[in-house]
Design an enzyme around this catalytic site. Structure first.
Site, PDB file in Angstrom:
ATOM      1  N   LYS A 229      43.148  46.095  47.258  1.00 29.61           N
ATOM      2  CA  LYS A 229      43.488  45.014  46.329  1.00 29.61           C
ATOM      3  C   LYS A 229      44.195  45.524  45.084  1.00 29.61           C
ATOM      4  CE  LYS A 229      40.218  41.608  48.008  1.00 29.61           C
ATOM      5  NZ  LYS A 229      38.999  40.823  47.780  1.00 29.61           N
ATOM      6  N   ARG A 263      33.380  45.433  52.568  1.00 29.01           N
ATOM      7  CA  ARG A 263      34.448  44.853  53.388  1.00 29.01           C
ATOM      8  C   ARG A 263      35.682  45.736  53.232  1.00 29.01           C
ATOM      9  NH1 ARG A 263      38.636  41.259  52.729  1.00 29.01           N
ATOM     10  NH2 ARG A 263      39.009  39.799  54.425  1.00 29.01           N
TER      11      ARG A 263
HETATM   12  C1  YH5 Z   1      36.448  39.307  49.563  1.00 31.36           C
HETATM   13  O1  YH5 Z   1      36.614  40.028  48.588  1.00 31.36           O
HETATM   14  N1  YH5 Z   1      38.857  39.024  50.367  1.00 31.36           N
HETATM   15  S1  YH5 Z   1      41.012  38.135  51.799  1.00 31.36           S
HETATM   16  C2  YH5 Z   1      45.049  41.288  48.737  1.00 31.36           C
HETATM   17  C3  YH5 Z   1      45.268  42.613  49.109  1.00 31.36           C
HETATM   18  C4  YH5 Z   1      44.449  43.230  50.018  1.00 31.36           C
HETATM   19  C5  YH5 Z   1      43.403  42.541  50.561  1.00 31.36           C
HETATM   20  C6  YH5 Z   1      47.042  42.925  47.572  1.00 31.36           C
HETATM   21  N2  YH5 Z   1      38.372  37.677  52.058  1.00 31.36           N
HETATM   22  C7  YH5 Z   1      37.497  38.836  50.396  1.00 31.36           C
HETATM   23  O2  YH5 Z   1      41.269  41.101  51.566  1.00 31.36           O
HETATM   24  N3  YH5 Z   1      35.950  37.623  51.770  1.00 31.36           N
HETATM   25  C8  YH5 Z   1      39.344  38.305  51.381  1.00 31.36           C
HETATM   26  O3  YH5 Z   1      46.311  43.361  48.634  1.00 31.36           O
HETATM   27  C9  YH5 Z   1      37.215  38.012  51.460  1.00 31.36           C
HETATM   28  N4  YH5 Z   1      35.205  38.882  49.906  1.00 31.36           N
HETATM   29  C10 YH5 Z   1      34.963  38.067  50.977  1.00 31.36           C
HETATM   30  N5  YH5 Z   1      33.712  37.713  51.229  1.00 31.36           N
HETATM   31  C11 YH5 Z   1      41.884  39.060  50.554  1.00 31.36           C
HETATM   32  C12 YH5 Z   1      42.044  40.504  50.838  1.00 31.36           C
HETATM   33  C13 YH5 Z   1      43.175  41.224  50.218  1.00 31.36           C
HETATM   34  C14 YH5 Z   1      43.992  40.598  49.306  1.00 31.36           C
END
Ligand code: YH5
Length: 283
Positions: A229, A263
């Site tokens: 992230k 996660r």
């Molecule tokens: C979370 O924290 N996050 S989807 C942007 C990125 C990389 C990854 C800019 N679903 C979570 O993973 N569910 C997502 O790079 C989630 N907790 C829970 N429970 C977003 C994501 C991501 C976004």
């Protein structure tokens, strides 16, 4: 001993119980053609399942399957399209592995079909805010992850404002827990998640992370999702493919602070982190 909090947690799901006495790795499978960091790879169910089974071999304890990208600017997905993306993946994965499956969705129709297809955990970034979502949890007996988000995915990063980010997140999560309990959901079905990156600046995210123990102290298993992230990318000034070490460092600290589910995209290294930090925590 820093443990004010029970450490023998068990998570009740529809058809089984997951032991959370030690930290668990949740591997991320995006069944989304438009997804941020691995878009284009899991274009069909077979490929998504192949990736999931590799994650199981790599040491994943849970597989999280999502069919709708939550990033700002991503297209909205219809119920039908989301079902088409995730249900075949869940069915095939369920028939080839006993791995606990979580479904990353905000839509009650998708939650219901996913649990019927074999999912164990409903991972809802909107903490059951859609009408009917709570009934799916009640009727299926699935576990649920309640995540904090300020605003809606489309606009949440426009100008997030808090007077006290940790206080606000705790207050929100407590209200969602109360809503669940009043409806008859068991305390042992609930996971809490501060929601890193969801309506939060980089500073908000670090502030919240530094206070993670106050969320752990609520007494529910805590899930942390920081993998790749922008709270990592921003500090390192690196693109998604170069955020691995930053994510592992935060994963280590999260486990040390009492998080029970990490996660992550990089299951192999996250599992190693969990193991060594768990060892450290015995002393
Ligand atoms: C979370 O924290 N996050 S989807 C942007 C990125 C990389 C990854 C800019 N679903 C979570 O993973 N569910 C997502 O790079 C989630 N907790 C829970 N429970 C977003 C994501 C991501 C976004």
């Amino acid at each position: 001993m820093p443990f004010l909090v029970k450490n023998n947690m068990k998570l009740k799901c529809a058809t089984r119980t997951i032991d959370l006495s030690t930290p668990k790795v949740m591997g991320i499978i995006n069944a989304t053609p438009d997804s941020f960091s691995d878009g284009g790879f899991n274009l069909n169910a077979e490929k998504a399942v192949e990736s999931a089974l590799q994650m199981v071999k790599d040491g994943a304890d849970i597989i999280d399957i999502g069919g709708e990208s939550s990033r700002p600017g991503a297209d909205n997905v219809s119920v039908e399209e989301e079902l088409n993306r995730v249900i075949p993946v869940i069915k095939i994965l369920r028939s080839s592995s006993t791995i606990p499956i979580s479904i990353d969705t905000v839509k009650p129709e998708v939650m219901k079909a996913a649990v019927e297809a074999g999912a164990d955990i409903i991972n809802d970034i909107s903490a059951l805010s859609a009408p009917g979502a709570i009934n799916v949890v009640l009727q299926t007996g699935a576990a649920v992850c309640l995540m904090h988000m300020q605003g809606k995915p489309h606009t949440m990063q426009d100008n997030p404002v808090y007077s006290d980010v940790t206080g606000d997140v705790i207050h929100y999560l407590q209200q969602r827990v109360e809503f669940c309990m009043k409806s008859g959901i068991g305390a042992n079905q609930i996971i809490l998640d501060p929601g890193f990156g969801f309506g939060k600046t980089v500073e908000h995210n670090y502030h919240l992370f530094a206070k993670l123990e106050s969320i752990v102290d609520l007494g529910y298993p805590v899930l942390v999702g920081v993998s790749r992230k922008s709270m990592i990318g921003n500090v390192l000034d690196k693109p998604v493919q170069q955020r691995g070490a930053g994510g592992l460092a935060l994963a280590a600290i999260a486990v040390k602070m009492g998080a029970k589910i990490i996660r992550a995209h990089d299951v192999v290294h996250t599992a190693d982190v969990c193991k060594v930090i768990l060892e450290l925590m015995k002393y």
